[in-house]
Structure formats: structure tokens, C-alpha cells
Motif scaffolding. Structure first.
Motif, PDB file in Angstrom:
ATOM      1  N   SER A   1       0.849  -1.192   0.000  1.00  0.00           N
ATOM      2  CA  SER A   1       0.000   0.000   0.000  1.00  0.00           C
ATOM      3  C   SER A   1       0.886   1.244   0.000  1.00  0.00           C
ATOM      4  O   SER A   1       1.031   1.923   1.007  1.00  0.00           O
ATOM      5  CB  SER A   1      -0.915  -0.010   1.222  1.00  0.00           C
ATOM      6  OG  SER A   1      -1.704  -1.163   1.232  1.00  0.00           O
ATOM      7  N   ASN A   2       1.470   1.560  -1.138  1.00  0.00           N
ATOM      8  CA  ASN A   2       2.433   2.647  -1.245  1.00  0.00           C
ATOM      9  C   ASN A   2       1.819   4.026  -1.081  1.00  0.00           C
ATOM     10  O   ASN A   2       2.520   4.974  -0.753  1.00  0.00           O
ATOM     11  CB  ASN A   2       3.166   2.581  -2.580  1.00  0.00           C
ATOM     12  CG  ASN A   2       3.981   1.310  -2.709  1.00  0.00           C
ATOM     13  OD1 ASN A   2       4.291   0.675  -1.718  1.00  0.00           O
ATOM     14  ND2 ASN A   2       4.319   0.950  -3.929  1.00  0.00           N
ATOM     15  N   GLY A   3       0.530   4.175  -1.318  1.00  0.00           N
ATOM     16  CA  GLY A   3      -0.094   5.492  -1.283  1.00  0.00           C
ATOM     17  C   GLY A   3      -0.448   5.995   0.109  1.00  0.00           C
ATOM     18  O   GLY A   3      -0.853   7.137   0.267  1.00  0.00           O
ATOM     19  N   LEU A   4      -0.295   5.167   1.134  1.00  0.00           N
ATOM     20  CA  LEU A   4      -0.662   5.588   2.485  1.00  0.00           C
ATOM     21  C   LEU A   4       0.265   6.682   2.987  1.00  0.00           C
ATOM     22  O   LEU A   4       1.470   6.603   2.838  1.00  0.00           O
ATOM     23  CB  LEU A   4      -0.604   4.405   3.457  1.00  0.00           C
ATOM     24  CG  LEU A   4      -1.718   3.383   3.371  1.00  0.00           C
ATOM     25  CD1 LEU A   4      -1.448   2.235   4.333  1.00  0.00           C
ATOM     26  CD2 LEU A   4      -3.053   4.001   3.682  1.00  0.00           C
ATOM     27  N   LYS A   5      -0.331   7.707   3.599  1.00  0.00           N
ATOM     28  CA  LYS A   5       0.447   8.792   4.194  1.00  0.00           C
ATOM     29  C   LYS A   5       0.270   8.827   5.710  1.00  0.00           C
ATOM     30  O   LYS A   5       1.157   9.241   6.426  1.00  0.00           O
ATOM     31  CB  LYS A   5      -0.003  10.133   3.618  1.00  0.00           C
ATOM     32  CG  LYS A   5       0.054  10.202   2.118  1.00  0.00           C
ATOM     33  CD  LYS A   5       1.254  10.967   1.683  1.00  0.00           C
ATOM     34  CE  LYS A   5       1.184  11.208   0.197  1.00  0.00           C
ATOM     35  NZ  LYS A   5       2.169  10.523  -0.540  1.00  0.00           N
ATOM     36  N   LEU A   6      -0.901   8.411   6.202  1.00  0.00           N
ATOM     37  CA  LEU A   6      -1.228   8.481   7.617  1.00  0.00           C
ATOM     38  C   LEU A   6      -1.943   7.210   8.039  1.00  0.00           C
ATOM     39  O   LEU A   6      -2.860   6.752   7.363  1.00  0.00           O
ATOM     40  CB  LEU A   6      -2.143   9.684   7.887  1.00  0.00           C
ATOM     41  CG  LEU A   6      -2.726   9.817   9.284  1.00  0.00           C
ATOM     42  CD1 LEU A   6      -1.627  10.100  10.301  1.00  0.00           C
ATOM     43  CD2 LEU A   6      -3.768  10.919   9.317  1.00  0.00           C
TER      44      LEU A   6
ATOM     45  N   ASN B   1       6.918   3.799   6.457  1.00  0.00           N
ATOM     46  CA  ASN B   1       6.951   4.825   5.414  1.00  0.00           C
ATOM     47  C   ASN B   1       5.802   5.824   5.554  1.00  0.00           C
ATOM     48  O   ASN B   1       5.649   6.710   4.738  1.00  0.00           O
ATOM     49  CB  ASN B   1       6.908   4.167   4.029  1.00  0.00           C
ATOM     50  CG  ASN B   1       5.644   3.351   3.835  1.00  0.00           C
ATOM     51  OD1 ASN B   1       5.046   2.871   4.792  1.00  0.00           O
ATOM     52  ND2 ASN B   1       5.234   3.183   2.594  1.00  0.00           N
ATOM     53  N   CYS B   2       4.990   5.700   6.615  1.00  0.00           N
ATOM     54  CA  CYS B   2       3.838   6.562   6.865  1.00  0.00           C
ATOM     55  C   CYS B   2       4.011   7.301   8.192  1.00  0.00           C
ATOM     56  O   CYS B   2       4.858   6.970   8.998  1.00  0.00           O
ATOM     57  CB  CYS B   2       2.549   5.747   6.973  1.00  0.00           C
ATOM     58  SG  CYS B   2       2.200   4.701   5.587  1.00  0.00           S
ATOM     59  N   PHE B   3       3.151   8.284   8.406  1.00  0.00           N
ATOM     60  CA  PHE B   3       3.027   8.929   9.705  1.00  0.00           C
ATOM     61  C   PHE B   3       2.045   8.071  10.497  1.00  0.00           C
ATOM     62  O   PHE B   3       0.914   7.878  10.075  1.00  0.00           O
ATOM     63  CB  PHE B   3       2.501  10.347   9.525  1.00  0.00           C
ATOM     64  CG  PHE B   3       2.498  11.147  10.781  1.00  0.00           C
ATOM     65  CD1 PHE B   3       3.687  11.561  11.363  1.00  0.00           C
ATOM     66  CD2 PHE B   3       1.314  11.490  11.394  1.00  0.00           C
ATOM     67  CE1 PHE B   3       3.687  12.307  12.531  1.00  0.00           C
ATOM     68  CE2 PHE B   3       1.303  12.235  12.555  1.00  0.00           C
ATOM     69  CZ  PHE B   3       2.493  12.641  13.125  1.00  0.00           C
TER      70      PHE B   3
ATOM     71  N   SER C   1       3.071   9.154  18.695  1.00  0.00           N
ATOM     72  CA  SER C   1       3.478   9.243  17.298  1.00  0.00           C
ATOM     73  C   SER C   1       4.721   8.388  17.107  1.00  0.00           C
ATOM     74  O   SER C   1       5.740   8.612  17.754  1.00  0.00           O
ATOM     75  CB  SER C   1       3.778  10.694  16.938  1.00  0.00           C
ATOM     76  OG  SER C   1       4.279  10.778  15.625  1.00  0.00           O
TER      77      SER C   1
END
Length: 85
Positions: A9-14, A32-34, A52
Motif C-alpha cells: 500500500s504505497n499510497g498511504l500517508k497516515l 513509510n507513513c506517519f 506518534s
């Protein structure tokens, strides 16, 4: 199999985890995400404190973090000792 799907799932940001214990194995899949690990009362799905994650996940458990602003959190340990965060 689940972790392999997560890693693709490369598009995940959070990523926000709440409701169940976040394991280090799953947390590492999202480096690779927050990532926020939230903790709150069992009766609801809301966070009252959070942690976090950084790229350095150490130990065997992901911390529940610190209380959010204007929030007091009481935690009961396995030995029934009450802790205030």
C-alpha cells in the motif's frame, strides 16, 4: 499475508490505530507513513492519548503515549495499581 498486502500500500500517508493493541510487527510495516497509536476508553472509539511512532520502534510494545490537551488519563495495571498519565 496481511502484512504483505499492507507493505504494497504505497499510497498511504497516515495510519491511525485505535481500539486494539498495535503490535510492533504491524507498526513496522507502516514505517513509510506517519503513524499514531491512540488509546481511549473501551466504551467508545475515541482517543484520549496518543503516541506518534518514529522509524525507531524499540521494545516489545508500542506505547499508548501521553494524554491529549485538557485530558487526564487513569490506567490500571495488571496488578490493579492505578496510574495517572
Amino acid at each position: 499475508a496481511e502484512l504483505a498486502l499492507i507493505r504494497r500500500s504505497n499510497g498511504l500517508k497516515l495510519v491511525i490505530s485505535v481500539g486494539e493493541r498495535l503490535t510492533c510487527t504491524v507498526a513496522r510495516a507502516f514505517l513509510n507513513c506517519f503513524v499514531w497509536n491512540l488509546y481511549g476508553p473501551t466504551e467508545t472509539t475515541c482517543g484520549t492519548c496518543g503516541f506518534s511512532l518514529s522509524s525507531q520502534i524499540q521494545g516489545s510494545a508500542v506505547p499508548i503515549g501521553r494524554p491529549f490537551m485538557n485530558t487526564k488519563v487513569n490506567v490500571e495495571t495488571v496488578s490493579y495499581t492505578h496510574l495517572t498519565l
